[in-house]
Design a protein around this motif. Sequence first.
Motif, PDB file in Angstrom:
ATOM      1  N   GLY A  13      13.970   7.574  10.866  1.00 51.86           N
ATOM      2  CA  GLY A  13      13.014   7.778   9.769  1.00 51.86           C
ATOM      3  C   GLY A  13      13.198   6.757   8.665  1.00 51.86           C
ATOM      4  N   PHE A  14      14.446   6.440   8.354  1.00 45.90           N
ATOM      5  CA  PHE A  14      14.737   5.431   7.334  1.00 45.90           C
ATOM      6  C   PHE A  14      14.179   4.077   7.756  1.00 45.90           C
ATOM      7  N   LYS A  55      11.847   3.433   9.912  1.00 48.16           N
ATOM      8  CA  LYS A  55      10.390   3.525   9.999  1.00 48.16           C
ATOM      9  C   LYS A  55       9.733   3.239   8.648  1.00 48.16           C
ATOM     10  N   ASN A  56      10.357   3.704   7.580  1.00 49.23           N
ATOM     11  CA  ASN A  56       9.780   3.530   6.243  1.00 49.23           C
ATOM     12  C   ASN A  56      10.278   2.292   5.512  1.00 49.23           C
ATOM     13  N   GLU A  57      11.446   1.796   5.880  1.00 49.98           N
ATOM     14  CA  GLU A  57      12.095   0.752   5.083  1.00 49.98           C
ATOM     15  C   GLU A  57      11.988  -0.647   5.688  1.00 49.98           C
ATOM     16  N   TYR A  64      10.112  -3.875   8.164  1.00 48.53           N
ATOM     17  CA  TYR A  64       8.918  -4.517   8.714  1.00 48.53           C
ATOM     18  C   TYR A  64       9.376  -5.633   9.647  1.00 48.53           C
ATOM     19  N   LYS A  72      12.616  -3.703   3.083  1.00 47.15           N
ATOM     20  CA  LYS A  72      11.705  -3.829   1.947  1.00 47.15           C
ATOM     21  C   LYS A  72      12.431  -3.899   0.615  1.00 47.15           C
ATOM     22  N   ASP A 109       3.854  -4.582   8.746  1.00 53.22           N
ATOM     23  CA  ASP A 109       4.477  -3.408   8.141  1.00 53.22           C
ATOM     24  C   ASP A 109       3.920  -2.157   8.821  1.00 53.22           C
ATOM     25  N   ALA A 138       4.553   0.945   8.271  1.00 53.42           N
ATOM     26  CA  ALA A 138       4.289   2.057   7.348  1.00 53.42           C
ATOM     27  C   ALA A 138       2.862   1.998   6.806  1.00 53.42           C
ATOM     28  N   THR A 139       2.334   0.781   6.660  1.00 55.61           N
ATOM     29  CA  THR A 139       0.965   0.621   6.145  1.00 55.61           C
ATOM     30  C   THR A 139      -0.004   0.126   7.215  1.00 55.61           C
TER      31      THR A 139
END
Length: 181
Positions: A51-52, A54-56, A58, A81, A153, A155-156
Motif C-alpha cells: 500500500g505504501f 502504491k501511493n508513494e 512512480y 514522491k 504515476d 496513483a493518478t
Amino acid sequence: MYSNYMISDKCAFKQNKPSLAVITNNQEIKAFAQQLFNYVLDSIEDKNVEGFIKNECYIAGGCLRNFIMSIAINDIDLYFKTKDGALFFKNLFEERKFDIFKKDVQILSETKNAITLKRSHYEPFQFVTKEAGPPQEVVYGTFDFENCMAWYDPATNYASYDIMLNSLNTHELVYNTQSKN
C-alpha cells in the motif's frame, strides 16, 4: 497477469508487436506502465508495504522509452514522491529486507543510491532512494538525457513522455540542459 506481452527467457515484458514501431497511444502506454507497476506490487509480500509503494512511488525512465520504441526493457526504475518516503523505505528495507518481498525475489544490490531486486526470470526493478520528489522535479531536474524523460504515476494514472518523444524524433542523444547533475 501480463497477458498483453510475451514472457520469454530474456524479457518478461517483451511486447508482442513488430519491432521499431513507435507507440504513442496514451492509454496503451499507461496500461503497460501499470502492468510494470503491478509486477513490482506482486513481488511484495507485506500488504502494508504494498500500500505504501502504491501511493508513494512512480515509474520513470528507460523502461517507458523502450516500450514506446517497441524494444525489450532492461529494468524498472521506481522513484519516491517524497524524500521522507525514500528514507522510510530505505530504513524499512534495512530492518526487514527478508520479509517484505516474496520468496522468489532476490536482492541484487543495495547502495546509498538505490535498492535493486529481481524475481526469477524477470527484469530487475530498482527503488531509487538518492533522488526523490514529485515526478516533474525528479525527471526534469535530474535526468541527464531527454531521451529517457518519461514517467507514470499509478496513483493518478498520469503519464508524461512528450519531451522524450520529441528528443527521440531527433535520432540523437539529447542532453537535458535543465538537469542539476
